[in-house]
Design a protein around this motif. Sequence first.
Motif, mmCIF file in Angstrom:
data_model
loop_
_atom_site.group_PDB
_atom_site.id
_atom_site.type_symbol
_atom_site.label_atom_id
_atom_site.label_comp_id
_atom_site.label_asym_id
_atom_site.label_seq_id
_atom_site.Cartn_x
_atom_site.Cartn_y
_atom_site.Cartn_z
ATOM 1 N N SER A 122 33.191 -3.794 56.438
ATOM 2 C CA SER A 122 33.453 -3.017 55.228
ATOM 3 C C SER A 122 34.726 -3.581 54.592
ATOM 4 C CB SER A 122 33.633 -1.534 55.569
ATOM 5 O OG SER A 122 33.940 -0.778 54.412
ATOM 6 N N HIS A 123 34.530 -4.420 53.595
ATOM 7 C CA HIS A 123 35.661 -5.081 52.944
ATOM 8 C C HIS A 123 35.308 -5.313 51.480
ATOM 9 C CE1 HIS A 123 38.714 -8.091 51.944
ATOM 10 N NE2 HIS A 123 39.347 -7.721 53.043
ATOM 11 N N PRO A 124 36.227 -5.045 50.556
ATOM 12 C CA PRO A 124 35.907 -5.170 49.127
ATOM 13 C C PRO A 124 35.514 -6.577 48.698
ATOM 14 C CG PRO A 124 38.274 -4.834 49.468
ATOM 15 C CD PRO A 124 37.598 -4.541 50.765
ATOM 16 N N ARG A 125 35.863 -7.593 49.498
ATOM 17 C CA ARG A 125 35.538 -8.976 49.137
ATOM 18 C C ARG A 125 34.123 -9.375 49.532
ATOM 19 N NH1 ARG A 125 39.013 -11.822 45.656
ATOM 20 N NH2 ARG A 125 41.146 -11.122 46.043
ATOM 21 N N TYR A 126 33.438 -8.520 50.292
ATOM 22 C CA TYR A 126 32.076 -8.833 50.721
ATOM 23 C C TYR A 126 31.134 -7.726 50.279
ATOM 24 C CZ TYR A 126 34.376 -12.224 53.776
ATOM 25 O OH TYR A 126 35.139 -13.262 54.262
ATOM 26 N N ASN A 127 30.147 -8.102 49.461
ATOM 27 C CA ASN A 127 29.145 -7.116 49.052
ATOM 28 C C ASN A 127 27.956 -7.165 50.016
ATOM 29 O OD1 ASN A 127 27.387 -9.252 48.205
ATOM 30 N ND2 ASN A 127 28.460 -9.341 46.231
ATOM 31 N N GLN A 128 27.012 -6.266 49.802
ATOM 32 C CA GLN A 128 25.889 -6.151 50.723
ATOM 33 C C GLN A 128 25.034 -7.413 50.744
ATOM 34 O OE1 GLN A 128 25.656 -3.715 52.840
ATOM 35 N NE2 GLN A 128 23.801 -4.514 53.805
ATOM 36 N N ALA A 129 24.861 -8.047 49.597
ATOM 37 C CA ALA A 129 24.069 -9.271 49.546
ATOM 38 C C ALA A 129 24.717 -10.378 50.369
ATOM 39 C CB ALA A 129 23.898 -9.726 48.090
ATOM 40 N N GLN A 130 26.024 -10.445 50.327
ATOM 41 C CA GLN A 130 26.733 -11.459 51.108
ATOM 42 C C GLN A 130 26.623 -11.184 52.603
ATOM 43 O OE1 GLN A 130 30.454 -10.934 48.937
ATOM 44 N NE2 GLN A 130 30.384 -13.082 48.312
ATOM 45 N N LEU A 131 26.724 -9.915 52.982
ATOM 46 C CA LEU A 131 26.600 -9.574 54.397
ATOM 47 C C LEU A 131 25.208 -9.874 54.922
ATOM 48 C CD1 LEU A 131 28.598 -6.204 54.607
ATOM 49 C CD2 LEU A 131 29.378 -8.519 55.161
ATOM 50 N N GLN B 128 24.138 -17.101 48.406
ATOM 51 C CA GLN B 128 25.427 -16.419 48.348
ATOM 52 C C GLN B 128 26.544 -17.375 48.775
ATOM 53 O OE1 GLN B 128 25.809 -13.177 47.242
ATOM 54 N NE2 GLN B 128 23.594 -13.259 46.830
#
Length: 202
Positions: free
Chosen positions: A43-52, A182
């Motif tokens: 959970s980090h603002p620099r990583y969105n769900q698509a990136q994860l 991504q």
Amino acid sequence: MPDIYPKAKNQDQTQLYYQLVDYTPSDAAGVSSLFHLAVSNISHPRYNQAQLLAWSQAPRSTRHWRNQLQYAKTWLVIANNPNESLQEPLKGVANGDDGRKLIGVISLETQFKHQGYISHLYVTPEAQGQGVGRQLLLNAEYWALEQNYSQLSTDASYVSKALFERHGFSHQGKSFQHKLGQVLTGFHMTKALAVPIEFRPI
């Protein structure tokens, strides 16, 4: 370095004890589960769900991880609960094929071209913030010193960058991984290794 480390209670108020052990190919399934569990819970603002999802959609095959770690020196942290028969089972761990409860992994490349490169450092969500990553990193550094490696390097994520900085790694520039359309931004970091005076031959 002692084998068993007593730690503070985790989020479920279960006392954690952990043991650092060498990886073997039979641990590949557990490493696969650990990696996916750690990444999917970022959970980090620099990583969105698509990136994860690009980072880890699902646990990879044991064959994939055996190949990944074939030429690396890898250690695992195994969670132990001395009173497990009297308490709830530990939560937030990755279960290996042999029932071992994996909560951390670090992998250090040993081939000449990539020697000393930390390719993986992951800790399960429940065990984060309790010194597991620190012990893994220190163990890898001690081992690298014994092998006369001149430096360690890694491409840290936004999540792990601070840990590496606390352990003397310097930021050399940004790095970029392209996965499933991504772009995952990281930080190439290095640390020169100097043998402490007490370890130098006379």
